[in-house]
Design an enzyme around this catalytic site. Structure first.
Site, PDB file in Angstrom:
ATOM      1  N   LYS A  14       1.587   2.117  -5.110  1.00  0.00           N
ATOM      2  CA  LYS A  14       2.073   1.554  -6.382  1.00  0.00           C
ATOM      3  C   LYS A  14       1.104   1.876  -7.518  1.00  0.00           C
ATOM      4  O   LYS A  14       1.512   2.263  -8.616  1.00  0.00           O
ATOM      5  CB  LYS A  14       2.255   0.027  -6.250  1.00  0.00           C
ATOM      6  CG  LYS A  14       3.315  -0.359  -5.224  1.00  0.00           C
ATOM      7  CD  LYS A  14       3.427  -1.860  -5.063  1.00  0.00           C
ATOM      8  CE  LYS A  14       2.247  -2.492  -4.378  1.00  0.00           C
ATOM      9  NZ  LYS A  14       2.094  -2.162  -2.951  1.00  0.00           N
ATOM     10  N   GLY A  51      -4.553  -4.388  -3.725  1.00  0.00           N
ATOM     11  CA  GLY A  51      -5.543  -3.349  -4.001  1.00  0.00           C
ATOM     12  C   GLY A  51      -4.782  -2.112  -4.405  1.00  0.00           C
ATOM     13  O   GLY A  51      -4.097  -1.507  -3.578  1.00  0.00           O
ATOM     14  N   HIS A  52      -4.822  -1.781  -5.677  1.00  0.00           N
ATOM     15  CA  HIS A  52      -4.038  -0.660  -6.199  1.00  0.00           C
ATOM     16  C   HIS A  52      -5.002   0.438  -6.621  1.00  0.00           C
ATOM     17  O   HIS A  52      -5.789   0.280  -7.553  1.00  0.00           O
ATOM     18  CB  HIS A  52      -3.169  -1.122  -7.382  1.00  0.00           C
ATOM     19  CG  HIS A  52      -2.151  -2.168  -6.992  1.00  0.00           C
ATOM     20  ND1 HIS A  52      -1.371  -2.842  -7.896  1.00  0.00           N
ATOM     21  CD2 HIS A  52      -1.781  -2.636  -5.772  1.00  0.00           C
ATOM     22  CE1 HIS A  52      -0.576  -3.679  -7.248  1.00  0.00           C
ATOM     23  NE2 HIS A  52      -0.815  -3.572  -5.966  1.00  0.00           N
ATOM     24  N   GLN A  78       1.947  -6.127  -3.252  1.00  0.00           N
ATOM     25  CA  GLN A  78       2.413  -6.224  -1.858  1.00  0.00           C
ATOM     26  C   GLN A  78       3.691  -5.398  -1.695  1.00  0.00           C
ATOM     27  O   GLN A  78       3.870  -4.417  -2.383  1.00  0.00           O
ATOM     28  CB  GLN A  78       2.623  -7.697  -1.445  1.00  0.00           C
ATOM     29  CG  GLN A  78       1.319  -8.481  -1.265  1.00  0.00           C
ATOM     30  CD  GLN A  78       0.713  -8.983  -2.544  1.00  0.00           C
ATOM     31  OE1 GLN A  78       1.366  -9.614  -3.367  1.00  0.00           O
ATOM     32  NE2 GLN A  78      -0.572  -8.728  -2.762  1.00  0.00           N
ATOM     33  N   ASP A 105       0.812  -1.225   0.000  1.00  0.00           N
ATOM     34  CA  ASP A 105       0.000   0.000   0.000  1.00  0.00           C
ATOM     35  C   ASP A 105       0.844   1.275   0.000  1.00  0.00           C
ATOM     36  O   ASP A 105       0.472   2.290   0.587  1.00  0.00           O
ATOM     37  CB  ASP A 105      -0.965   0.020   1.207  1.00  0.00           C
ATOM     38  CG  ASP A 105      -1.847  -1.211   1.229  1.00  0.00           C
ATOM     39  OD1 ASP A 105      -2.216  -1.683   0.146  1.00  0.00           O
ATOM     40  OD2 ASP A 105      -2.158  -1.684   2.338  1.00  0.00           O
TER      41      ASP A 105
HETATM   42  P1  GDP Z   1      -0.832   0.263  -3.513  1.00  0.00           P
HETATM   43  O1  GDP Z   1      -1.404  -1.020  -3.026  1.00  0.00           O
HETATM   44  O2  GDP Z   1       0.631   0.369  -3.285  1.00  0.00           O
HETATM   45  O3  GDP Z   1      -1.213   0.560  -4.932  1.00  0.00           O
HETATM   46  O4  GDP Z   1      -1.498   1.415  -2.618  1.00  0.00           O
HETATM   47  P2  GDP Z   1      -3.050   1.534  -2.218  1.00  0.00           P
HETATM   48  O5  GDP Z   1      -3.813   1.991  -3.389  1.00  0.00           O
HETATM   49  O6  GDP Z   1      -3.513   0.314  -1.519  1.00  0.00           O
HETATM   50  O7  GDP Z   1      -2.956   2.639  -1.099  1.00  0.00           O
HETATM   51  C1  GDP Z   1      -2.395   3.890  -1.337  1.00  0.00           C
HETATM   52  C2  GDP Z   1      -3.472   4.966  -1.083  1.00  0.00           C
HETATM   53  O8  GDP Z   1      -2.843   6.229  -1.027  1.00  0.00           O
HETATM   54  C3  GDP Z   1      -4.484   5.073  -2.207  1.00  0.00           C
HETATM   55  O9  GDP Z   1      -5.722   5.419  -1.674  1.00  0.00           O
HETATM   56  C4  GDP Z   1      -3.935   6.201  -3.086  1.00  0.00           C
HETATM   57  O10 GDP Z   1      -4.968   6.901  -3.763  1.00  0.00           O
HETATM   58  C5  GDP Z   1      -3.322   7.086  -2.054  1.00  0.00           C
HETATM   59  N1  GDP Z   1      -2.143   7.862  -2.501  1.00  0.00           N
HETATM   60  C6  GDP Z   1      -1.148   7.482  -3.350  1.00  0.00           C
HETATM   61  N2  GDP Z   1      -0.192   8.437  -3.398  1.00  0.00           N
HETATM   62  C7  GDP Z   1      -0.598   9.421  -2.581  1.00  0.00           C
HETATM   63  C8  GDP Z   1      -0.029  10.673  -2.153  1.00  0.00           C
HETATM   64  O11 GDP Z   1       1.068  11.046  -2.560  1.00  0.00           O
HETATM   65  N3  GDP Z   1      -0.738  11.399  -1.257  1.00  0.00           N
HETATM   66  C9  GDP Z   1      -1.939  10.993  -0.751  1.00  0.00           C
HETATM   67  N4  GDP Z   1      -2.544  11.774   0.115  1.00  0.00           N
HETATM   68  N5  GDP Z   1      -2.511   9.841  -1.127  1.00  0.00           N
HETATM   69  C10 GDP Z   1      -1.841   9.060  -1.999  1.00  0.00           C
HETATM   70  P1  IMO Z   2      -0.922  -4.255  -2.219  1.00  0.00           P
HETATM   71  O1  IMO Z   2      -0.487  -4.807  -3.550  1.00  0.00           O
HETATM   72  C1  IMO Z   2      -1.048  -4.640   2.121  1.00  0.00           C
HETATM   73  C2  IMO Z   2      -1.090  -8.704   3.734  1.00  0.00           C
HETATM   74  C3  IMO Z   2      -2.352  -9.117   4.481  1.00  0.00           C
HETATM   75  C4  IMO Z   2      -1.756 -10.074   5.481  1.00  0.00           C
HETATM   76  C5  IMO Z   2      -0.653 -10.768   4.686  1.00  0.00           C
HETATM   77  C6  IMO Z   2      -1.057 -12.110   4.091  1.00  0.00           C
HETATM   78  O2  IMO Z   2      -2.211  -3.530  -2.249  1.00  0.00           O
HETATM   79  O3  IMO Z   2       0.194  -3.491  -1.573  1.00  0.00           O
HETATM   80  P2  IMO Z   2      -2.599 -12.793   2.030  1.00  0.00           P
HETATM   81  O4  IMO Z   2      -4.074 -12.569   1.794  1.00  0.00           O
HETATM   82  O5  IMO Z   2      -1.728 -12.228   0.974  1.00  0.00           O
HETATM   83  O6  IMO Z   2      -2.265 -14.224   2.320  1.00  0.00           O
HETATM   84  O7  IMO Z   2      -2.298 -11.989   3.399  1.00  0.00           O
HETATM   85  O8  IMO Z   2      -0.309  -9.882   3.620  1.00  0.00           O
HETATM   86  N1  IMO Z   2      -1.313  -8.199   2.359  1.00  0.00           N
HETATM   87  C7  IMO Z   2      -1.253  -6.915   2.023  1.00  0.00           C
HETATM   88  N2  IMO Z   2      -1.087  -5.805   2.785  1.00  0.00           N
HETATM   89  N3  IMO Z   2      -1.147  -4.516   0.785  1.00  0.00           N
HETATM   90  C8  IMO Z   2      -1.285  -5.611   0.013  1.00  0.00           C
HETATM   91  O9  IMO Z   2      -1.228  -5.570  -1.341  1.00  0.00           O
HETATM   92  C9  IMO Z   2      -1.380  -6.876   0.626  1.00  0.00           C
HETATM   93  N4  IMO Z   2      -1.549  -8.139   0.165  1.00  0.00           N
HETATM   94  C10 IMO Z   2      -1.491  -8.935   1.231  1.00  0.00           C
HETATM   95  O10 IMO Z   2      -2.975  -8.023   5.079  1.00  0.00           O
HETATM   96  O11 IMO Z   2      -1.139  -9.343   6.518  1.00  0.00           O
HETATM   97 MG    MG Z   3      -2.906  -1.682  -1.766  1.00  0.00          MG
END
Ligand code: GDP
Ligand code: IMO
Ligand code: MG
Length: 440
Positions: free
Chosen positions: A16, A40-41, A223, A13
């Site tokens: 990415k 979850g991207h 991840q 998270d």
């Molecule tokens: P990922 O799994 O690495 O793709 O990240 P996620 O989407 O799960 O979580 C990142 C969250 O931060 C998302 O809701 C993005 O919209 C948000 N985000 C990404 N870059 C920025 C930033 O520079 N500032 C803020 N405030 N939010 C951001």
């Molecule tokens: P992105 O790509 C954050 C975590 C779960 C749990 C552990 C194992 O959005 O960064 P799993 O279901 O993979 O067997 O769970 O890994 N986890 C993540 N945490 N971002 C993710 O993906 C994750 N994918 C798995 O919360 O701790």
């Molecule tokens: Mg994510």
């Protein structure tokens, strides 16, 4: 131009999705090599939120070939739902999506087995995303898995499903879970086969063709390093290699095809699920980061635990994946803080550690050594030039660069594409900046 891996350097998270979408205009192909719909991207385009789980985030840009490699585990229903959601946003799906024949499938019993396993672990549960990811990789390693390629031969598919369901039912019944009807599972997957077959391809060959045609490839990590099955905080990890090594095995290409690995790094740290987290902030400041950063899981909606930037962890991730450039995200979330802390080292039983420890019982007991720095206490979202950033912000960036021995190449100051400062001298050799800027 170069083929580049972009991956998370913390516990996932890191942002990415936003970054892949931002830089995708410089590439022709975007490929995922591991994980599944546990990812979850999130991408925001003009205020509209789109969350991608399985399909690479390059899909939101025109004419990108989006590839799901053999290292990914695929839940066909989740894949089809995601395609339908994308089409409802007006994104055309046809030849632009391909999945590997060798990618393993997630079946209904994987989800049930995971439920039993988490329940039995009780207080020691991993806190998974409950998507059946771990059990699907377990079957892969046990050589019992069913692959996307099996969908192309219904008699093979039937035999494999029957064998697996019969065996898994013994386990499910033993633990009081509902058992599955093998004919119904087969009918369900035979229907998926019809819908999926046009996407199922020899990905290694397809990528090789792209490389020979000179098409630049962006490898999208899922991840983060600390969730890697080998190098993460085992057993509180996911079940795949989220580090750079996973790209070659997860897609079928040689390391010579990778020109650079860039880390995505949040300006602080978050973690969903259980496991040690040395810089976790309990109390008011932790809650503040969670609210301002909107730190709720993009897949499960669970609140993310928040903590200070951990240079021991990120420096370790840079070593494991050969990262010497990072993209710093969510720096704007720190805008409100008068004082920011950065973990610059760990002490264990009175001794300073040289590196991030490999055992969680050690990590759980380390004492993080913090350096306190002044916050910039002003909004940075909207600033377009590095030179216009407040001095305290620049000092924070410099401190991180020095601690992790990697340079910052993009600073993300908000969730929209335009909230991005490109540091041209660090990026120019790797990407076509004009193409990126033209589509921000
Ligand atoms: P990922 O799994 O690495 O793709 O990240 P996620 O989407 O799960 O979580 C990142 C969250 O931060 C998302 O809701 C993005 O919209 C948000 N985000 C990404 N870059 C920025 C930033 O520079 N500032 C803020 N405030 N939010 C951001
Ligand atoms: P992105 O790509 C954050 C975590 C779960 C749990 C552990 C194992 O959005 O960064 P799993 O279901 O993979 O067997 O769970 O890994 N986890 C993540 N945490 N971002 C993710 O993906 C994750 N994918 C798995 O919360 O701790
Ligand atoms: Mg994510």
């Amino acid at each position: 131009m170069a083929n580049i891996v972009v991956l998370g350097t913390q516990w996932g998270d890191e942002g990415k999705g936003k970054i892949i979408d931002l830089i995708a205009p410089s590439f022709d192909v975007v490929a995922r090599s591991q994980g599944g719909h546990n990812a979850g991207h999130t991408v925001y385009i003009d205020g509209k939120k789109i969350v991608l789980h399985l399909i690479p985030s390059g899909i939101l840009r025109a004419d990108k070939l989006c590839i799901i490699g053999n290292g990914v585990v695929i839940n066909p229903a989740a894949f089809l739902d995601e395609l339908a959601a994308l089409e409802s946003y007006g994104i055309k799906i046809s030849e632009n999506v391909a999945i590997s024949k060798k990618a393993h499938l997630i079946l209904p019993y994987h989800v049930l087995i995971e439920k039993i396993s988490e329940k039995r672990l009780g207080a020691k549960k991993i806190g998974t995303t409950s998507r059946g990811i771990g059990p699907a990789y377990q079957d892969k390693a046990a050589r019992l898995g069913i692959r996307a390629g099996d969908l192309l031969n219904l008699s093979v598919l039937k035999e494999k499903i029957e064998q697996n369901v019969e065996e898994k039912n013994i386990y499910l019944e033993h633990f009081g879970e509902k058992i599955l009807n093998k004919n119904r599972v087969f009918d369900e997957f035979a229907a998926y086969a019809q819908q999926l077959k046009k996407y199922i391809k020899d990905i290694s060959l397809l990528l090789d063709d792209c490389i020979k045609e000179g098409k630049p490839i962006l490898f999208e990590g899922a991840q983060g390093t600390l969730l890697d099955i080998d190098h993460g905080t085992y057993p509180y990890v996911t079940s795949s290699n989220s580090t750079a090594g996973g790209v070659c095995t997860g897609l079928g290409l040689g390391p010579d095809k990778i020109d650079a690995v860039i880390g995505i790094t949040k300006a602080y740290t978050t973690r969903v699920g259980a496991g040690p987290f040395p810089t976790e902030i309990h109390g008011e400041t932790g809650r503040l980061l969670m609210e301002k950063g909107n730190e709720y899981g993009a897949t499960t909606g669970r609140p993310r635990r928040c903590g200070w930037f951990d240079a021991m962890a990120v420096a370790y991730s840079c070593r494991i994946s050969g990262i010497n450039k990072i993209i710093l995200t969510k720096s704007d979330v720190l805008d409100v803080l008068e004082e920011i802390q950065v973990c610059v080292g760990y002490e264990y039983k009175g001794e300073k550690l040289r590196s991030f420890p490999s055992e969680i019982w050690e990590l759980a007991e380390v004492k993080p050594l913090f350096k306190k720095v002044k916050g910039w206490t002003q909004p940075v979202t909207g600033i377009r030039e590095y030179s216009s950033l407040p001095q305290a912000f620049k000092d924070y960036v410099k401190l991180i660069e020095d601690l992790i021995q990697a340079e910052v190449s993009i600073i993300s100051t908000g969730k929209e594409r335009k909230d991005s400062i490109l540091l041209e001298k660090n990026l120019a050799p790797l990407m076509d900046l004009d193409k990126i800027k033209a589509e921000i």
